[in-house]
Motif scaffolding. Structure first.
Motif, PDB file in Angstrom:
ATOM      1  N   MET A  40       0.615  -1.224   0.032  1.00 15.02           N
ATOM      2  CA  MET A  40      -0.068   0.076  -0.060  1.00 15.02           C
ATOM      3  C   MET A  40       0.653   1.518  -0.058  1.00 15.02           C
ATOM      4  O   MET A  40       0.471   2.209  -0.780  1.00 15.02           O
ATOM      5  CB  MET A  40      -0.855  -0.100   1.360  1.00 15.02           C
ATOM      6  N   LEU A  41       1.832   1.231   0.633  1.00 12.30           N
ATOM      7  CA  LEU A  41       2.875   2.363   0.890  1.00 12.30           C
ATOM      8  C   LEU A  41       3.353   2.518  -0.726  1.00 12.30           C
ATOM      9  O   LEU A  41       3.366   3.751  -1.188  1.00 12.30           O
ATOM     10  CB  LEU A  41       3.959   2.060   1.821  1.00 12.30           C
ATOM     11  N   ASP A  99      -7.184  -3.865 -11.481  1.00 15.41           N
ATOM     12  CA  ASP A  99      -7.372  -2.515 -11.441  1.00 15.41           C
ATOM     13  C   ASP A  99      -7.342  -1.679 -10.056  1.00 15.41           C
ATOM     14  O   ASP A  99      -6.694  -0.689  -9.913  1.00 15.41           O
ATOM     15  CB  ASP A  99      -8.538  -2.059 -12.102  1.00 15.41           C
ATOM     16  N   LEU A 100      -7.830  -2.383  -9.003  1.00 19.51           N
ATOM     17  CA  LEU A 100      -7.739  -1.766  -7.540  1.00 19.51           C
ATOM     18  C   LEU A 100      -6.334  -1.991  -7.164  1.00 19.51           C
ATOM     19  O   LEU A 100      -6.327  -2.371  -5.822  1.00 19.51           O
ATOM     20  CB  LEU A 100      -8.857  -2.312  -6.755  1.00 19.51           C
ATOM     21  N   GLN A 101      -5.379  -1.571  -7.930  1.00 18.78           N
ATOM     22  CA  GLN A 101      -4.002  -2.009  -7.300  1.00 18.78           C
ATOM     23  C   GLN A 101      -3.619  -1.620  -5.824  1.00 18.78           C
ATOM     24  O   GLN A 101      -3.108  -2.450  -5.109  1.00 18.78           O
ATOM     25  CB  GLN A 101      -3.009  -1.164  -8.199  1.00 18.78           C
ATOM     26  N   PRO A 102      -3.881  -0.292  -5.476  1.00 13.17           N
ATOM     27  CA  PRO A 102      -3.591   0.266  -3.951  1.00 13.17           C
ATOM     28  C   PRO A 102      -4.234  -0.855  -2.887  1.00 13.17           C
ATOM     29  O   PRO A 102      -3.938  -0.947  -1.865  1.00 13.17           O
ATOM     30  CB  PRO A 102      -4.192   1.729  -3.843  1.00 13.17           C
ATOM     31  N   THR A 150      -5.648  -4.118  -3.784  1.00 11.34           N
ATOM     32  CA  THR A 150      -5.521  -5.664  -3.829  1.00 11.34           C
ATOM     33  C   THR A 150      -4.026  -5.707  -4.417  1.00 11.34           C
ATOM     34  O   THR A 150      -3.596  -7.043  -4.488  1.00 11.34           O
ATOM     35  CB  THR A 150      -6.355  -6.114  -4.883  1.00 11.34           C
ATOM     36  N   ASN A 151      -3.194  -4.871  -4.493  1.00 11.70           N
ATOM     37  CA  ASN A 151      -1.714  -5.189  -5.073  1.00 11.70           C
ATOM     38  C   ASN A 151      -1.617  -5.666  -6.514  1.00 11.70           C
ATOM     39  O   ASN A 151      -0.859  -6.361  -6.987  1.00 11.70           O
ATOM     40  CB  ASN A 151      -1.043  -6.063  -3.982  1.00 11.70           C
ATOM     41  N   GLY A 152      -2.994  -5.395  -7.277  1.00 10.25           N
ATOM     42  CA  GLY A 152      -2.917  -5.705  -8.608  1.00 10.25           C
ATOM     43  C   GLY A 152      -2.685  -7.280  -8.797  1.00 10.25           C
ATOM     44  O   GLY A 152      -3.144  -8.119  -8.165  1.00 10.25           O
ATOM     45  N   VAL A 153      -1.976  -7.231 -10.036  1.00  6.70           N
ATOM     46  CA  VAL A 153      -1.575  -8.562 -10.555  1.00  6.70           C
ATOM     47  C   VAL A 153      -0.747  -9.529  -9.579  1.00  6.70           C
ATOM     48  O   VAL A 153      -0.527 -10.821  -9.693  1.00  6.70           O
ATOM     49  CB  VAL A 153      -1.056  -8.686 -12.047  1.00  6.70           C
ATOM     50  N   ASN A 154       0.068  -8.649  -8.830  1.00  2.00           N
ATOM     51  CA  ASN A 154       0.908  -9.734  -7.869  1.00  2.00           C
ATOM     52  C   ASN A 154       0.379 -10.138  -6.876  1.00  2.00           C
ATOM     53  O   ASN A 154       0.733 -11.134  -6.144  1.00  2.00           O
ATOM     54  CB  ASN A 154       1.915  -8.308  -7.085  1.00  2.00           C
ATOM     55  N   GLY A 155      -0.912  -9.901  -6.429  1.00  2.00           N
ATOM     56  CA  GLY A 155      -1.801 -10.378  -5.464  1.00  2.00           C
ATOM     57  C   GLY A 155      -1.119 -10.097  -3.963  1.00  2.00           C
ATOM     58  O   GLY A 155      -0.193  -9.438  -3.734  1.00  2.00           O
TER      59      GLY A 155
END
Lengths: 293, 368
Positions: free
Chosen positions: B95-96, B162-165, B167-172
């Motif tokens: 998140m940081l 898309d909700l990267q912040p 869910t950390n996107g594709v990295n999971g």
């Protein structure tokens, strides 16, 4: 024009381009779903085969791109015909099982292609005048995207002609409306289904010939098109006109949503809009057979 | 009455008991941590197959988006595990990196383990209840419903990337520690974890079996064959369809929780179309009408996939594709259907069938 209206006009033109891609991808599926009610999960792989046909013909035989497009139609059409004759024809009265069997077909096609051509990306060569950008008063679009829009119009006209101005078209529409009745008038329904399936597969091959030049060619490229193509067809209701309208609406909406938010979120919004739409109109915009599926 | 011993309820329960006894005894034989973890993950796949067998085999509802409940459950569980390892007032590192400086609202409830686990079960189930309710009251069914689940699954995959912040996107999300329940730490490579997943598997399968045998299950099976007639008999078809779909979602959510605990990792791959359809393939190969055979289907396909080795993997997928086509074409009941046919050929059954045929012919002659 000020900046924002130019951006908006550009996104409308891009939307038209997206719409033409959706339409070309969905055309073969529309014919197969609209006529036989078959959910063909291998449609994306037919597209992929079209792209590989063009690649193979260019690399190993050296055929120019414009001749590869009809070649892709006939090669993939023949593959589709063979699959219909050996598998799909036994499953017409089991719609859920057709869906599963065609998924199995798609697995086999992806893996077969991977074994023959390898997993590395391939490229399709296009004539140099198609790789330029056309600009007019702040608006711009790639020449190849304009070519796809023209192809979409041309294919729509060709399919319309086949369905509404030929003997084969009359037979197809008769079988679509009532299979038993058509059969009792001497129409060979099984043969009509076979050729319709081959026609749909061939059109997917043409789509592949176009998309192969737009993106890189990979064994898994079909998966990127199939869900969108399905939503286009289902929203349209299985008729040619329905698919044309729904692909236009989806393409433009996606482009406008992407201008407001971003392209990934735009895709999500499109899914939501379609699901809500189908909740209230499950038969789609224009139902091909009047029958509810 | 029991013409075919395949349909004998007592024998069915004995078969279940024997199969589960063998599965439960694995940690007594082997203490290979890696093997136990892998077998426990197969147990998770088995649960997914059972959940598909419940809604597809019994209710005729083909769900190609079971990854929705599975993924949502797994994400909620991973978020809970992530928060367990965070010191008071800190937020997960990704998140940081994505420019957040405080814990988002979405993550607040997962600070409490009990709430987190509850949400992991409630969120997917509630989603299935609402989505199923909307679809089934609109009388969406058959291939059409399958496409809708597929589209919804794709929508979830898109939004989680898309909700990267958040869910950390594709990295999971990969929680650094294992799950703690009170003072008990569940080490994913222990026999304790294996037995916990095993217990869940048994509970889900037995519950699904009891549902199938109940009055509710009878109506569900009836509407698979002819929903229109069930509707005319006065049953609210949409309610039955929604309930059986939701129950299968609950089982998938439990599987998702177990998966997150075992692998300590979730990513949008859990929402992949290919994964959800492979659940359907396991179920179809094993036998959609039988819960336990669907589970065996999952074990067989995933087990074979792990042991054919990397160099044969490409041929293996080809074999899997072909065998799937052959099963759909010639053996719609999967291996369970084959079993039913073989057991039906036993002498005892033959004699019974012969008499029935005879009686039937007599009755026809009388009618003449």
């Amino acid at each position: 024009m000020d900046f924002s209206s130019i951006a908006f006009a550009n996104s409308l033109i891009l939307g038209l381009s997206i719409a033409s891609i959706f339409f070309v991808a969905a055309l073969g599926l529309t014919i197969i779903y609209g006529t036989a009610g078959v959910i063909n999960m291998a449609h994306g792989e037919f597209i992929m085969l079209g792209a590989y046909t063009v690649y193979a013909l260019q690399t190993f035989v050296g055929i120019p791109y414009f001749l590869c497009i009809p070649a892709a139609f006939f090669v993939v059409g023949a593959i589709g015909f063979a699959i219909e004759k050996s598998l799909i024809r036994y499953l017409y009265d089991r719609p859920l099982d057709t869906l599963l069997a065609t998924w199995g077909v798609s697995l086999v096609l992806i893996q077969g292609t991977r074994l023959i051509f390898g997993s590395d990306p391939k490229y399709v060569q296009i004539p140099s005048f198609l790789s330029t950008n056309v600009e007019a008063g702040g608006l711009s679009l790639g020449a190849f995207r304009i070519f796809i829009i023209l192809m979409a119009l041309g294919l729509a006209a060709a399919v319309w002609f086949i369905f509404y101005r030929t003997d084969f078209g009359i037979k197809v529409r008769a079988v679509t409306q009532n299979r038993e009745m058509a059969a009792s008038f001497g129409i060979n329904a099984g043969q009509v289904y076979s050729f319709t399936f081959a026609l749909g597969a061939g059109l997917a091959g043409v789509a592949g010939a176009l998309f192969g030049a737009l993106n890189i060619v990979l064994p898994t490229m079909g998966a990127g098109y199939v869900v969108e193509a399905f939503l286009t067809v289902v929203t349209g209701g299985g008729a040619l006109m329905g698919s044309a309208i729904s692909s236009f609406a989806i393409g433009e909406l996606q482009s406008i949503f992407a201008l407001i938010t971003n392209s990934t979120f735009a895709q999500f919004l499109i899914f939501v809009v379609i699901i809500v739409f189908l909740r209230f109109r499950p038969q789609g915009l224009i139902s091909a057979s009047g029958k509810r599926r | 009455m029991n013409q075919n011993i395949y349909h004998n309820k007592t024998l069915q329960w004995l078969f279940y008991a024997a199969a589960f006894a063998v599965l439960g005894a694995v940690p007594l034989i082997s203490d290979d941590a890696f093997l136990l973890n892998q077998l426990a993950i197969y147990g998770v796949y088995g649960m997914l197959a059972v959940s598909i067998s419940l809604c597809w085999g019994s209710g005729g509802i083909l769900n190609m988006g079971q990854g929705i409940a599975f993924g949502l459950g797994a994400y909620c569980m991973a978020m809970t595990m992530q928060m367990q390892t965070q010191a008071e007032g800190t937020i997960p590192p990704f998140m940081l990196n994505n420019g957040l400086d405080s814990l988002p609202q979405l993550w607040q409830p997962f600070q409490n383990t009990a709430t987190g686990i509850t949400l992991a079960l409630v969120v997917p189930t509630a989603f299935y209840l609402i989505f199923g309710g909307i679809m089934f009251t609109a009388r969406v069914s058959g291939p059409f419903f399958a496409i809708m689940t597929l589209a919804t699954l794709s929508a979830f995959a898109t939004i989680f990337v898309d909700l990267q912040p958040y869910t950390n996107g594709v990295n999971g999300i990969s929680p650094p520690g294992s799950l703690n329940l009170g003072n008990l730490e569940i080490d994913p490579y222990s026999s304790g974890a294996y037995w916990s997943v095993f217990a869940m598997l048994v509970a889900c399968t037995v519950a699904a079996k009891l549902i199938n045998q109940s009055r509710f299950g009878l109506v569900v099976r009836a509407l698979k064959d002819d929903p229109e007639r069930v509707r005319f008999l006065g049953y609210n078809v949409a309610v039955y369809e929604t309930l059986v779909y939701t129950l299968s979602g609950l089982i998938a959510a439990i599987a998702g929780c177990c998966f997150a605990v075992l692998t300590q990792y979730v990513s949008p791959a859990q929402f992949e179309v290919g994964f959800s359809i492979s659940i359907v393939i396991w179920t179809a190969l094993g036998g959609r009408n039988s819960l336990i055979w669907a589970m065996f289907g999952a074990f067989a396909v995933q087990g074979a996939q792990s042991y054919v080795g990397d160099q044969f993997l490409s041929t293996w997928i080809l074999i899997l594709g072909f065998s799937f086509i052959l099963v759909v074409r010639f053996l719609p009941g999967g291996f369970a259907g084959l079993m039913e046919t073989i057991l039906g050929l036993l002498p005892n059954a033959k004699a019974k069938t012969a008499t029935t045929n005879l009686e039937f012919r007599d009755a026809k002659e009388v009618a003449k």
